[in-house]
Design a protein around this motif. Structure first.
Motif, PDB file in Angstrom:
ATOM      1  N   ASP A 141      -4.230   1.529  -4.592  1.00  0.00           N
ATOM      2  CA  ASP A 141      -4.357   2.323  -3.651  1.00  0.00           C
ATOM      3  C   ASP A 141      -3.424   0.619  -3.250  1.00  0.00           C
ATOM      4  O   ASP A 141      -2.604   1.038  -1.602  1.00  0.00           O
ATOM      5  CB  ASP A 141      -5.705   2.246  -3.127  1.00  0.00           C
ATOM      6  N   LYS A 151       0.846  -1.134   0.140  1.00  0.00           N
ATOM      7  CA  LYS A 151      -0.141   0.375  -0.094  1.00  0.00           C
ATOM      8  C   LYS A 151       0.355   1.652   0.266  1.00  0.00           C
ATOM      9  O   LYS A 151       1.931   1.333   1.032  1.00  0.00           O
ATOM     10  CB  LYS A 151      -1.164  -0.299   0.968  1.00  0.00           C
ATOM     11  N   PRO A 152       0.921   1.902  -1.546  1.00  0.00           N
ATOM     12  CA  PRO A 152      -0.095   1.564  -2.799  1.00  0.00           C
ATOM     13  C   PRO A 152       1.325   1.158  -3.139  1.00  0.00           C
ATOM     14  O   PRO A 152       2.214   0.376  -2.759  1.00  0.00           O
ATOM     15  CB  PRO A 152       0.136   2.966  -3.009  1.00  0.00           C
ATOM     16  N   ALA A 153       0.614   0.301  -4.726  1.00  0.00           N
ATOM     17  CA  ALA A 153       1.318   0.234  -5.363  1.00  0.00           C
ATOM     18  C   ALA A 153       0.945   0.190  -6.881  1.00  0.00           C
ATOM     19  O   ALA A 153      -0.171   0.984  -7.201  1.00  0.00           O
ATOM     20  CB  ALA A 153       0.956  -1.314  -5.039  1.00  0.00           C
ATOM     21  N   THR A 154       1.873  -0.629  -8.021  1.00  0.00           N
ATOM     22  CA  THR A 154       1.850   0.117  -9.240  1.00  0.00           C
ATOM     23  C   THR A 154       1.228  -1.441  -9.761  1.00  0.00           C
ATOM     24  O   THR A 154       1.873  -2.518  -9.428  1.00  0.00           O
ATOM     25  CB  THR A 154       3.321   0.465  -9.892  1.00  0.00           C
ATOM     26  N   GLU A 188       4.696  -3.451  -8.853  1.00  0.00           N
ATOM     27  CA  GLU A 188       5.733  -2.766  -7.993  1.00  0.00           C
ATOM     28  C   GLU A 188       4.766  -2.345  -6.889  1.00  0.00           C
ATOM     29  O   GLU A 188       3.853  -1.729  -6.494  1.00  0.00           O
ATOM     30  CB  GLU A 188       7.162  -1.531  -8.427  1.00  0.00           C
ATOM     31  N   GLY A 189       5.952  -2.284  -5.378  1.00  0.00           N
ATOM     32  CA  GLY A 189       5.136  -1.855  -3.881  1.00  0.00           C
ATOM     33  C   GLY A 189       6.343  -2.426  -3.023  1.00  0.00           C
ATOM     34  O   GLY A 189       7.413  -3.642  -3.316  1.00  0.00           O
ATOM     35  N   SER A 206       0.393   0.436 -16.849  1.00  0.00           N
ATOM     36  CA  SER A 206       0.806   0.384 -15.231  1.00  0.00           C
ATOM     37  C   SER A 206       0.179   1.745 -14.397  1.00  0.00           C
ATOM     38  O   SER A 206       0.044   2.730 -15.045  1.00  0.00           O
ATOM     39  CB  SER A 206       1.910   0.297 -14.867  1.00  0.00           C
ATOM     40  N   GLU A 207      -0.405   1.313 -13.391  1.00  0.00           N
ATOM     41  CA  GLU A 207      -1.539   1.991 -12.925  1.00  0.00           C
ATOM     42  C   GLU A 207      -0.928   2.187 -11.277  1.00  0.00           C
ATOM     43  O   GLU A 207      -1.058   0.900 -10.811  1.00  0.00           O
ATOM     44  CB  GLU A 207      -3.245   2.035 -13.042  1.00  0.00           C
ATOM     45  N   GLN A 208      -1.111   3.433 -10.762  1.00  0.00           N
ATOM     46  CA  GLN A 208      -1.148   3.865  -9.829  1.00  0.00           C
ATOM     47  C   GLN A 208      -2.100   3.146  -8.546  1.00  0.00           C
ATOM     48  O   GLN A 208      -3.807   3.613  -8.788  1.00  0.00           O
ATOM     49  CB  GLN A 208      -0.603   4.723  -8.802  1.00  0.00           C
TER      50      GLN A 208
END
Length: 332
Positions: free
Chosen positions: A63, A47-50, A257-258, A59-61
């Protein structure tokens, strides 16, 4: 009576002296084991992550990304393998299930991990696998050995299907518990595509397009050294698709990614479980052996004291004297 009591105490002292090493070196390896029917579930979150949106191919951000890690003991397989292996074996059917913020599946990777119930060393038999691919593990995975040492270990990485050193960094205090902190860094490495994904891409299409999947992570463990169990685990996780321009219009896409961390409620439940198991292991390796050793010395000392009392010289006994009150005349 004193001599008989001395012999009894000496016999008890010998018994206690024999029990101390027996508990540590004979009973401990045979009693401290991972149960073959163990079931454990751990929830981790980033939290958060891609995250890659497969509907838009961007690719989105987001929650939150949730990873549910389950370990389920396969008792039937354990018994089958034990008949040939000649030792206690545990078979874990593991599953890493990744969900997006909407609760939908992102990927799932099953594993079968087969290992020695006491040492956690891998047992190499048919069925050892990751995502359906046969593997040959070297080193440990999921759990460290009982009585973990302050040294590096080989740790198996399921994504790359290879083992690499996980380094002992130092001693830490985690929620009032003394733990050993370990780190492992996997550099960018090309890894296989998961067999289960939100979008099914035929293998031949992947081969023709040159699409590849790459992965890197920094893995961190806080290990309770007596049980070898992780009381906390984190990963700084990165995945990319490369050479993706043909299929997705962009050469490199971030898949995930996170910073992945264990959820708070699972941290507490795992901590409680480790604390109770720690006491049982300490009873076998420390508390009971030392108690028997001290008791043996006390019994031996008491036995020697009673033996010495029973052999007191006769000269020490009191003697009776008789006097008449008048001097005795010398013989003439």
């Amino acid at each position: 009576m004193r001599r008989r009591a001395s012999l009894v105490l000496l016999s008890l002292a010998v018994f206690c002296a024999a029990m101390a090493p027996t508990l540590r070196w004979y009973a401990f390896p045979r009693l401290a084991k991972i149960p073959s029917n163990q079931y454990q579930e751990t929830v981790l979150e980033a939290k958060p992550a891609t995250l890659l949106n497969y509907s838009t191919l961007k690719s989105e951000q987001v929650d939150k990304i949730t990873i549910v890690q389950t370990l389920k003991g396969n008792v039937e397989e354990s018994r089958r393998i034990e008949r040939d292996a000649g030792r206690d074996v545990v078979v874990w059917d593991a599953l890493a299930y990744v969900m997006g913020p909407d609760g939908k599946m992102v990927s799932k990777v099953p594993e079968r991990y087969i290992f020695d119930a006491h040492s956690q060393d891998p047992v190499h038999v048919t069925g050892e696998s990751v995502d359906g691919d046969a593997v040959r593990r070297e080193g440990i995975e999921f759990k460290f050995p009982f009585l973990t040492e302050k040294r590096d270990y080989q740790y198996f990485d399921a994504q790359t299907r290879t083992s690499a050193p996980i380094h002992f960094v130092g001693t830490r205090t985690f929620r009032g518990m003394e733990v050993y902190y370990f780190e492992q860094t996997i550099p960018w490495t090309q890894v296989p595509m998961p067999k289960t994904m939100p979008v099914k891409i035929p293998p031949e299409v992947i081969t023709e397009s040159g699409l590849t999947r790459w992965y890197s992570t920094k893995r961190m463990f806080w290990i309770e050294p007596v049980t070898g169990a992780p009381v906390n685990g984190e990963e700084i996780h990165k995945e990319e698709l490369r050479n993706a321009k043909t299929l997705m219009g962009q050469d490199t896409l971030t898949v995930f990614e996170g910073h992945v961390k264990m959820r708070e409620d699972y941290l507490k439940s795992i901590g409680d479980m480790v604390s109770s198991n720690r006491l049982m292991v300490l009873m076998l390796v420390s508390y009971l052996p030392w108690s028997f050793t001290v008791l043996a010395l006390l019994l031996l000392a008491l036995s020697l004291w009673l033996e010495a009392r029973s052999r007191r010289p006769a000269d020490d006994a009191p003697t009776d004297t008789f006097t008449t009150g008048a001097p005795v005349a010398p013989p003439v």
